[in-house]
Design a protein around this motif. Structure first.
Motif: not given
Length: 385
Positions: A45-46, A51-52, A55-57, A60-64
């Motif tokens: 979870k951490l 990653r999220a 990604a927001v910053a 992008a998508l988190p999975q990328n």
């Protein structure tokens, strides 16, 4: 008044309190993030929360978002022959701007014969006309252009470069390590295919970075093989504490981005007005769009190594440019690419500011420079008379 003034933020930044707190929390968690039990899920979870946040910053998508050991590994990971878009052909050659970081100039996994260098203008910006002509003939290319130069702070026209690259069937890699956290960095606005980031440039820990992929990039090959971590892109147990610190630093940097940029630009301008009082002072890339925190300057006859030691003795930490040369002060390859001769290239001093830099820091740096200039330049001119 401060005991020491730290003006080498482009080399590394202090650890943000938010990042430190996130890392302390992570150190208390036992599990391996690949384990399926409760302890493992806590660690996972951490990692995924961080990653999220990254990604927001970057938009992008988190999975990328692929976490790495730092910016150098992220760059090496990005420079991979065979990358392509779904409807395109694999890239077979690499074009790098002449002002890139050493980790890009080495070419990653491309053979030396497949790498060509893209020149820059006198102001330190990539030559887009030259890029267009370089891509007219030959197989598809991966082109690497940094978002902002780590020495001059010059912000590159990456969106325009992306249009040229994509029209020629290629892909664009953007090293955004120095720009991230200082100016907006959105992978979609840049129209980039791959973007590299580093935690310790934004107040996160050293030893953590990320490669971010745009949606639809195919043909990716990992550098490290073994386990299936990072969705098969990078083997090895994740650095949970470091990644958590990266995520926290990304959130904090984005929250303060606009306010910090305005304040730092004001301080940078104050600094440069002070430097300009020395006859002959040159601020490189002054006519180009620049990071709000970065000043690379010299005066004819100045020796950078002597100046850096002099600043340090007056309790001001500065550098000569990139901090990735094992502590050696070397002539700037960036300035040489911009067309400056070795005398100026070996005398460039970089001052870079950050979120805790104050007016008092700037005034002390200017005072230190005036004292040094009176000693160093007088002696140098006497020796050459």
């Amino acid at each position: 008044m401060p005991d020491r003034v730290y003006l080498d933020w482009n080399a590394t930044t202090p650890l943000r309190p938010e990042a430190r707190a996130a890392m302390v929390e992570a150190w208390e968690i036992l599990g391996n993030p690949s384990s399926v039990h409760a302890e493992g899920r806590q660690a996972r979870k951490l990692v995924e929360d961080a990653r999220a946040a990254v990604a927001v910053a970057i938009g992008a998508l988190p999975q990328n978002v692929i976490f790495t050991s730092g910016g150098t590994e992220a760059n090496a990971l990005a420079l991979t022959p065979g990358l392509r878009r779904a409807s395109g052909h694999p890239v077979q050659r690499l074009v790098v701007s002449a002002i890139e970081h050493a980790s890009v100039l080495t070419g990653g996994r491309f053979p030396a014969g497949a790498i060509t260098s893209l020149g820059v203008t006198r102001s330190g910006l990539v030559d887009l006309d030259r890029l267009r002509s370089m891509l007219e003939d030959g197989p598809p290319a991966l082109v690497s252009v940094m978002l902002a130069n780590n020495e001059t702070g010059a912000v590159q026209p990456v969106n325009e470069a992306a249009g040229i690259v994509h029209a020629a069937g290629g892909l664009l890699h953007v090293d955004a390590i120095q720009a991230f956290g200082k100016i907006p960095c959105d992978i979609n606005v840049m129209n980039a295919d791959l973007v590299t980031l580093s935690a310790h440039k934004i107040g996160g820990p050293k030893g953590v970075g990320a490669l971010v992929l745009a949606e639809g990039v195919l043909g990716f090959e990992p550098l490290l093989r073994g386990g299936g971590q990072e969705r098969g892109h990078r083997a090895g147990t994740e650095n949970v504490a470091g990644i958590a610190g990266f995520g926290a630093a990304a959130r904090a940097a984005m929250a303060a981005l606009d306010k910090d940029a305005m304040r730092l630009e004001t301080l940078r301008n104050r600094l440069e007005r002070g430097l300009a009082q020395t006859p002959g002072a040159i601020v490189f890339s002054a006519e180009a769009p620049r990071l709000p925190n970065t000043t690379l300057f010299t005066v004819p006859g100045l020796n950078a190594e002597t100046a850096i030691i002099g600043f340090d003795l007056t309790c001001v930490a500065v550098s000569s440019g990139s901090a990735c040369s094992s502590g050696k002060v070397q002539p700037s390859h960036v300035l040489e690419a911009m067309g400056y001769g070795p005398e100026l290239a070996k005398g460039a001093v970089r001052l870079s500011l950050g979120w805790s830099t104050s007016e008092a820091d700037i005034d002390l740096a200017i005072k230190a420079w005036r004292k040094l200039a009176g000693t160093l330049l007088t002696g140098e001119r006497r020796n050459t008379a």
